[in-house]
Scaffold this active site. Structure first.
Site, short mmCIF file in Angstrom:
data_model
loop_
_atom_site.label_atom_id
_atom_site.label_comp_id
_atom_site.label_asym_id
_atom_site.label_seq_id
_atom_site.Cartn_x
_atom_site.Cartn_y
_atom_site.Cartn_z
N HIS A 1 61.00 70.69 26.97
CA HIS A 1 59.88 70.14 27.75
C HIS A 1 58.98 71.31 28.07
O HIS A 1 59.47 72.37 28.43
CB HIS A 1 60.31 69.62 29.12
CG HIS A 1 61.46 68.69 29.16
ND1 HIS A 1 61.30 67.34 29.34
CD2 HIS A 1 62.78 68.90 29.07
CE1 HIS A 1 62.48 66.77 29.38
NE2 HIS A 1 63.41 67.68 29.22
N ASP B 1 51.89 67.33 29.39
CA ASP B 1 53.31 67.33 29.06
C ASP B 1 53.51 67.27 27.56
O ASP B 1 52.86 66.47 26.89
CB ASP B 1 53.92 66.08 29.71
CG ASP B 1 55.41 66.24 29.97
OD1 ASP B 1 55.95 67.32 29.70
OD2 ASP B 1 56.00 65.26 30.44
N LYS C 1 65.46 77.40 31.76
CA LYS C 1 64.02 77.24 31.72
C LYS C 1 63.34 78.56 31.98
O LYS C 1 63.96 79.53 32.43
CB LYS C 1 63.57 76.23 32.75
CG LYS C 1 63.87 76.65 34.18
CD LYS C 1 63.25 75.71 35.19
CE LYS C 1 63.62 76.15 36.60
NZ LYS C 1 62.97 75.39 37.65
#
Length: 645
Positions: free
Chosen positions: A517, A385, A471
Site C-alpha cells: 500500500h 492510494d 512500513k
RNA sequence: GCCGGCGUAGCUCAGUAGGUAGAGCAUCUCACUUGUAAUGAGAGGGUCGUCCGUUCAAUUCGGAUCGCCGGCUCCA
C-alpha cells in the site's frame, strides 16, 4: 576512601580533586562563569546533579544552558516547582508524573475539583514565590520499603515505586514539605529557574490508559532566558495565525458545516480549484510513473469487509451497515479491497507484474468525536492510494520508485527537510504480527536497501510495524519546523492471503504476489491543510486560486483592465479584475490579504503605453512594463511550478 | 469516547447582578474617480447554537443536547 579522584574532562585533560568533590565545585575551579552557567553534569556518561558528590574517578562534563539535555533537566525541575506550588495551594492533590517535553513540561495531578484558568494564575504566582525562596533540589536515598510507607498517601507514586524502584531509590525534595519519587537529576536550586509560564489544563489518563482514571494535566513552558521564552510564545502566535482553519476561512477555501456533520469538509470554489490542481498533478504523475488509474465504489457489501478482515479488525472505525434489499453494505474505510478485486478479476502472469493500481479514493472512517481537527483529522477524506502487486524480485525497485516519488512530492510542494522512519516487527516474539519470518525479512531488507539507494535519512522503529507488515513513513518539517507525517509505504502480507491473490510464474505454478500500500499526500484534505499552514495561505503561483488581480485605478480604466485580464486568461492564467469604484490602496490591501501573487495596476499611463504596473505580494511595486512581456513572464513562472513564489 | 473551556450579526468581539442587545470590519445604497495596504455618509442585518426546566419575565439561572477549542486515547 579519602584518596583523591582523577577526573577526565571533555578536552581530554585530567584533574585531581579531593574525594567528595561536587561537579559544581569542579566547575568553579575551572571558572566562575562556567559555574554560573552550569545546569547539570555528566559523570561517566550519566546525568548527575551539580551538587551530588562524585564517587570516584570519572569522566566529567559540565552541561550549560547551551546543551539540549540541560534544558530537559531544567524543565523537569520546573515541573517539580509546579507540583510543589500545587501542593501548597491544594494539599489534597495527588501527584502522578511530571516530565519535560518538547518546548516545556507538564505535571499530572489527581484532584476531585478540576483546575480552572484562574487557578493556573494562582499556581504560577505561587511558583514564582517558591522560586524566590531559592529552595534546593535535594537528592535523597530512600529504602524501598520505607519509601512505600512514606508515600502511602500517594497511590500513584506507590504504583511507580513498586514498578520502577530498586531496593534503594532516589527522591528529590524542595523545601521541608515537598518530596517526589524521581530519578533526577535537577538543577541545584529554584533560583536557577528563570523563565516559565503555565499554558493550559487538559485531561490525561493515568499511564496513558483510557480505562484508568483521568487526571488533570497542567502544561507549561520553560526557558533559560526570558528572550527564549518570548521567542517561543511569539512562534506560537505565528503558528496560530497560519492555522489552516483560520486561513482556510479567511481565504474562503473550505468550511465544515454543522448541519452536514463534523469531520466532513466542504471545498469552496477557490479551495476546490487548488484541490483540483493537487489532484491533477498527482494523476499526471501516476500515469508518468507506470500506475494505472482505477475507480472503485464507495459502498460495498459487508461480505467483502468480512473477507478483508476489516470487519474484525477495523469495525470500530467503520460507518454502520446500510440494509439494502439483498444485503448489508458498508461505506469504504479503505481502498485496498477494491483494488484487490480488480487485480483478482483476471488471471495474472508474472509478465504482468508489477501491477500498480492507483486511485484518489474517498474513504469514510468513524473517528471519535474528540479527535477531529480541521482538515487534519476528519471522517471523510480522499487518499492518493495505490496498491502495488509484484514479484519478490521486483520489490526493492518498487520501493525505490515509491520513495523517489514521495521525495518528488515533497520537493514539488516546497518541503526541503524530511526524513524516513522504517517501522519493523519484533522478530516474531510476541506473535502479534501476521506473515512468515521469510516475508518479514524480505520486506524489511527491501525497505532498508531502498532507503539507502534513494539516500534518505532514516531511523528504524523497532516493534512499530503494522500487524500485517513493515512500513516506511516519510515525515517532513514545515516552514515553522513542525513535523508532519506524509507519505507511507506499507507491506501487506495479510490481504493477498485472505483474497488468495495469485500470479502464474515462469514455472507455470501459482504464486502469491507481494502487495504494497502506498499513499504520498496521505489524505488530500490533510495535505491541503499542511500546505495552507506551510505557505500561510500564500500558495505558490502555480497553485494560487487567483494568480493575478488586475486593478484599474479609476472607472475609465476598466476597459483596458479587461483587455489585460483577457490576455492573462489567454495565456492560461487565472486572473480577476477588481473594477469596484474604490481607491487603489483599498484594492491592493484586499488583494494582498487574499495573498494574490500578482497585482497589475492600470491607469492612464499604462493604458496609453500598453503597459501594466506590476506589484507582487512579496516584492511590492515593481514599476510599469509592457503587458505582453509581463503576461509571458507570469505564464512561464506558473508553468515552472516553482514552489517558492 | 474521556477531562476542561467556549458558543451573541457574514467575521472579530463587547454586553445584560434576569426586563427580548451593541461596536468595528464585511454587505447594500449614495457621493467621491481615486497611483501601490482601509474615502465619506446612510441603510439593512441577530428567535444571543438547539431543546427542556425554574420564573410574572431567560440571551443571562439549572439540565440535556449539538458543535467548536485545548489536551488524553487513537490515527491518513
Amino acid at each position: 576512601m579519602s584518596s583523591p579522584y582523577t577526573l577526565t574532562l571533555p578536552d581530554g585533560s585530567q584533574k585531581t580533586v579531593p574525594a567528595g568533590t561536587t561537579p559544581l565545585e569542579v566547575a568553579r575551579s575551572i571558572g566562575q562563569r562556567l559555574a554560573d552557567d552550569a545546569v547539570v553534569a555528566r559523570v561517566n556518561g550519566a546525568l548527575w546533579d551539580l551538587t551530588r558528590p562524585l564517587e570516584g574517578d570519572a569522566t566529567l562534563e559540565i552541561l550549560t544552558s547551551k546543551n539540549p539535555e540541560a534544558l530537559e533537566v531544567y524543565r523537569h525541575s520546573t515541573a517539580h516547582l509546579l507540583a510543589a506550588a500545587v501542593l501548597e495551594l491544594y494539599p489534597e492533590t495527588k501527584l502522578a508524573i511530571g516530565p519535560p517535553i518538547k518546548d516545556g513540561f507538564y505535571y499530572d495531578f489527581d484532584r476531585p475539583v478540576p483546575f480552572t484558568p484562574e487557578d493556573l494564575e494562582k499556581i504560577e504566582a505561587r511558583m514564582r514565590e517558591i522560586r524566590d525562596r531559592d529552595l534546593a533540589y535535594e537528592r535523597r536515598l530512600v529504602n524501598k520499603d520505607e519509601g512505600l510507607r512514606m508515600y502511602a498517601h500517594e497511590a500513584m507514586k506507590c504504583e511507580l515505586i513498586e514498578e520502577r524502584a530498586d531496593a534503594v531509590f532516589t527522591e528529590y525534595t524542595l523545601g521541608p514539605q515537598f518530596a517526589d519519587f524521581c530519578r533526577g537529576p535537577h538543577v541545584p536550586s529554584t533560583k536557577r529557574i528563570k523563565a516559565f509560564k503555565l499554558l493550559s489544563i487538559a485531561g490525561a489518563y493515568w499511564r496513558g490508559d483510557e480505562k484508568r482514571q483521568q487526571l488533570q494535566r497542567i502544561y507549561g513552558t520553560a526557558w533559560f532566558s526570558q528572550k527564549d521564552q518570548d521567542d517561543y510564545l511569539h512562534k506560537l502566535e505565528e503558528a496560530k495565525k497560519r492555522d489552516h482553519r483560520v486561513v482556510g476561512k479567511a481565504l474562503d477555501l473550505i468550511s465544515i458545516q454543522e448541519l452536514a456533520g463534523p469531520g466532513l469538509i466542504f471545498f469552496h470554489p477557490k479551495g476546490a480549484l487548488v484541490r483540483k490542481l493537487l489532484e491533477d498533478w498527482m494523476r499526471e504523475q501516476y500515469l508518468k510513473r507506470g500506475y494505472d488509474l482505477v475507480n472503485t465504489p464507495h459502498v460495498m457489501r459487508e461480505q467483502l469487509w468480512d473477507r478483508s478482515g476489516h470487519l474484525s479488525h477495523y469495525a470500530d472505525n467503520m460507518y454502520a451497515a446500510m440494509e439494502l434489499d439483498d444485503a448489508r453494505y458498508r461505506l469504504k474505510p479503505m481502498n485496498c479491497p477494491g483494488h484487490i478485486l480488480i487485480y483478482a478479476d483476471r488471471q495474472r502472469s508474472y509478465r504482468d507484474l508489477p501491477v500498480r493500481l492507483g486511485e484518489l479514493g474517498t474513504v469514510y472512517r468513524y473517528e471519535r468525536s474528540g479527535t477531529l481537527h480541521g482538515l487534519f483529522r476528519v471522517r471523510g477524506f480522499t487518499q492518493d492510494d495505490a496498491h502495488i502487486f509484484c514479484r519478490p524480485d521486483q520489490i526493492e525497485d518498487e520501493i525505490v520508485n515509491c520513495l523517489e516519488f514521495a521525495v518528488d512530492v515533497l520537493k514539488t510542494y516546497g518541503f526541503h527537510r524530511y526524513k524516513a522512519e522504517i517501522s519493523v516487527w519484533d522478530g516474531g516474539a510476541s506473535g502479534k504480527y501476521d506473515g512468515t519470518p521469510d516475508q518479514w525479512d524480505l520486506a524489511q531488507n527491501a525497505l532498508h536497501r531502498a532507503v539507502e539507494r534513494v539516500g534518505l535519512e532514516a531511523t528504524v522503529m523497532a516493534d512499530e510495524a503494522a500487524f500485517y507488515g513493515p512500513k516506511i513513513d516519510v515525515k517532513l518539517l514545515d516552514a515553522l519546523d513542525r513535523p508532519w507525517q506524509l507519505s507511507t509505504v506499507q507491506f501487506d502480507f495479510t490481504l493477498p492471503r485472505r483474497f488468495n491473490l495469485e500470479y502464474v510464474g515462469e514455472d507455470g505454478g501459482k504464486h502469491q504476489p507481494l502487495m504494497v500500500h502506498r499513499a504520498l499526500y496521505g489524505s488530500v484534505e490533510r495535505f491541503f491543510g499542511i500546505l495552507l499552514e506551510h505557505y500561510a495561505g500564500a500558495f505558490p503561483l502555480w497553485l494560487a486560486p487567483v494568480q493575478a488581480m488586475v486593478l484599474p485605478i479609476a472607472d475609465r480604466h476598466t476597459d483596458y483592465a479587461r483587455q489585460v485580464q483577457a490576455k492573462l486568461a489567454a495565456a492560461g492564467l487565472r486572473a480577476d479584475i477588481d473594477a469596484r469604484s474604490e481607491k487603489v490602496n483599498y484594492k491592493i490591501r484586499e488583494a494582498q490579504l487574499q495573498k494574490i501573487p500578482f497585482m497589475l495596476v492600470v491607469g492612464d499611463r499604462e493604458a496609453a503605453d500598453g503597459k501594466v504596473a506590476v506589484r507582487t505580494r512579496k516584492g511590492g511595486d515593481l514599476g510599469a512594463r509592457p503587458v505582453d512581456e509581463v503576461v509571458a513572464e507570469i505564464a512561464a513562472a506558473a508553468l515552472a511550478r516553482s514552489s517558492d513564489e
